[in-house]
Design an enzyme around this catalytic site. Structure first.
Site, PDB file in Angstrom:
ATOM      1  N   ARG A  45       0.940  -1.398   0.177  1.00 18.29           N
ATOM      2  CA  ARG A  45       0.044   0.340   0.090  1.00 18.29           C
ATOM      3  C   ARG A  45       1.064   1.433  -0.264  1.00 18.29           C
ATOM      4  NH1 ARG A  45      -4.233  -1.784   4.420  1.00 18.29           N
ATOM      5  NH2 ARG A  45      -2.463  -3.514   4.814  1.00 18.29           N
ATOM      6  N   ASP A 102       7.752   2.165  -3.277  1.00 17.56           N
ATOM      7  CA  ASP A 102       8.162   3.726  -2.183  1.00 17.56           C
ATOM      8  C   ASP A 102       9.700   3.378  -1.388  1.00 17.56           C
ATOM      9  OD1 ASP A 102       7.372   0.804  -0.362  1.00 17.56           O
ATOM     10  OD2 ASP A 102       6.287   2.246   0.856  1.00 17.56           O
ATOM     11  N   ASP A 105      14.474  -2.056   0.696  1.00 14.76           N
ATOM     12  CA  ASP A 105      15.177  -1.960   1.819  1.00 14.76           C
ATOM     13  C   ASP A 105      15.942  -2.502   1.413  1.00 14.76           C
ATOM     14  OD1 ASP A 105      15.283  -1.028   4.426  1.00 14.76           O
ATOM     15  OD2 ASP A 105      14.262  -2.721   5.081  1.00 14.76           O
ATOM     16  N   ARG A 167      -0.019   7.009   7.365  1.00 10.27           N
ATOM     17  CA  ARG A 167       0.726   7.041   6.524  1.00 10.27           C
ATOM     18  C   ARG A 167       0.108   7.890   5.546  1.00 10.27           C
ATOM     19  NH1 ARG A 167       1.167   1.886   4.029  1.00 10.27           N
ATOM     20  NH2 ARG A 167       0.017   0.022   5.153  1.00 10.27           N
TER      21      ARG A 167
HETATM   22  P1  IMP Z   1      12.547  -4.667   1.568  1.00  8.66           P
HETATM   23  O1  IMP Z   1      11.433  -5.849   0.150  1.00  8.66           O
HETATM   24  O2  IMP Z   1      13.735  -4.739   2.314  1.00  8.66           O
HETATM   25  O3  IMP Z   1      13.258  -3.968  -0.207  1.00  8.66           O
HETATM   26  O4  IMP Z   1      11.464  -4.015   1.461  1.00  8.66           O
HETATM   27  C1  IMP Z   1      10.474  -3.055   0.599  1.00  8.66           C
HETATM   28  C2  IMP Z   1       9.435  -2.863   1.516  1.00  8.66           C
HETATM   29  O5  IMP Z   1       9.420  -2.470   2.738  1.00  8.66           O
HETATM   30  C3  IMP Z   1       8.990  -1.499   1.684  1.00  8.66           C
HETATM   31  O6  IMP Z   1       7.678  -1.255   0.053  1.00  8.66           O
HETATM   32  C4  IMP Z   1       8.084  -1.008   2.380  1.00  8.66           C
HETATM   33  O7  IMP Z   1       6.964  -1.682   1.997  1.00  8.66           O
HETATM   34  C5  IMP Z   1       8.750  -1.354   3.268  1.00  8.66           C
HETATM   35  N1  IMP Z   1       9.919  -0.767   4.124  1.00  8.66           N
HETATM   36  C6  IMP Z   1      10.767  -0.969   3.774  1.00  8.66           C
HETATM   37  N2  IMP Z   1      11.632   0.105   4.553  1.00  8.66           N
HETATM   38  C7  IMP Z   1      10.463   0.811   5.041  1.00  8.66           C
HETATM   39  C8  IMP Z   1      10.839   2.008   6.793  1.00  8.66           C
HETATM   40  O8  IMP Z   1      11.191   2.340   6.833  1.00  8.66           O
HETATM   41  N3  IMP Z   1       9.882   2.308   7.108  1.00  8.66           N
HETATM   42  C9  IMP Z   1       8.076   1.372   6.694  1.00  8.66           C
HETATM   43  N4  IMP Z   1       8.337   0.397   5.537  1.00  8.66           N
HETATM   44  C10 IMP Z   1       9.388   0.123   4.924  1.00  8.66           C
HETATM   45 MG    MG Z   2       6.072  -1.345   0.005  1.00  4.94          MG
END
Ligand code: IMP
Ligand code: MG
Length: 180
Positions: A45, A102, A105, A167
């Site tokens: 979302r 968004d 990470d 949000r």
């Molecule tokens: P990844 O798979 O670790 O790259 O995670 C990506 C997802 O984790 C993003 O789309 C966010 O929904 C969530 N995420 C990563 N870092 C944050 C943060 O600092 N705040 C909130 N959601 C996060």
């Molecule tokens: Mg996400």
């Protein structure tokens, strides 16, 4: 530890976000200038505010679709396995696609989502992420357009949540927990 007590320190103002979204949209519009239609896919979302602002700045014929993957739940820990909870409605074979995320990470979400979408043989598939935390990366993936690189802090606002809250904040802020 009880994580219910926290404050939000402003990291990126609403004004800076708006200016950056405008320049991202300009670059994306130039890149896809020859497209007959761009399929803009928002990852739910967290990207809902970003995609709404970005799409309105795009000077291109667009279709908007959404895809939802499993998230962190109520924890700040990343789960490495990404499941598709809601698939896009449209077909992307032979089409121009822009995935809108968004935050990048660890990179697992974007990597697995783009690999899955590429099996459907889009003509071009590009990625636009509002935020990037390069220091957290575990897999090799980069957005083609990134709004802001940020340090390893947990952020909220502009669509991004902590345990489904914040949000609706108009800017990006870092979560700081207060010890009782
Ligand atoms: P990844 O798979 O670790 O790259 O995670 C990506 C997802 O984790 C993003 O789309 C966010 O929904 C969530 N995420 C990563 N870092 C944050 C943060 O600092 N705040 C909130 N959601 C996060
Ligand atoms: Mg996400």
């Amino acid at each position: 530890m009880d994580h219910s007590n926290y404050v939000i320190d402003e990291m990126i103002s609403a004004k800076s976000i708006a200016a950056r979204v405008e320049s991202l949209a300009r670059e994306i519009s130039e890149y896809f200038a020859d497209t007959d239609k761009l399929i803009v896919i928002g990852l739910l979302r967290g990207s809902f505010v970003f995609i709404a602002d970005l799409a309105r700045e795009l000077d291109l014929p667009c279709e908007i679709d959404f895809l939802e993957t499993s998230s962190y739940g109520n924890s700040t820990e990343s789960s490495r396995e990404v499941r598709i909870l809601k698939d896009i409605r449209g077909e992307i074979e032979g089409r121009d696609v822009l995935v809108v995320e968004d935050i990048v990470d660890t990179g697992h979400t974007l990597k697995q989502v783009t690999e899955m979408l590429l099996t459907r043989k889009p003509k071009r598939l590009k990625i636009c992420a509002l935020l990037d935390k390069p220091s957290r990366r575990e897999v090799d993936i980069r957005a083609d357009w990134t709004g802001f690189e940020i340090p390893d802090k947990f952020v909220v606002g502009y669509g991004i949540d902590y345990a489904q809250r914040n949000r609706n904040l108009d800017h990006i802020g870092a979560v700081r927990f207060i010890e009782e």
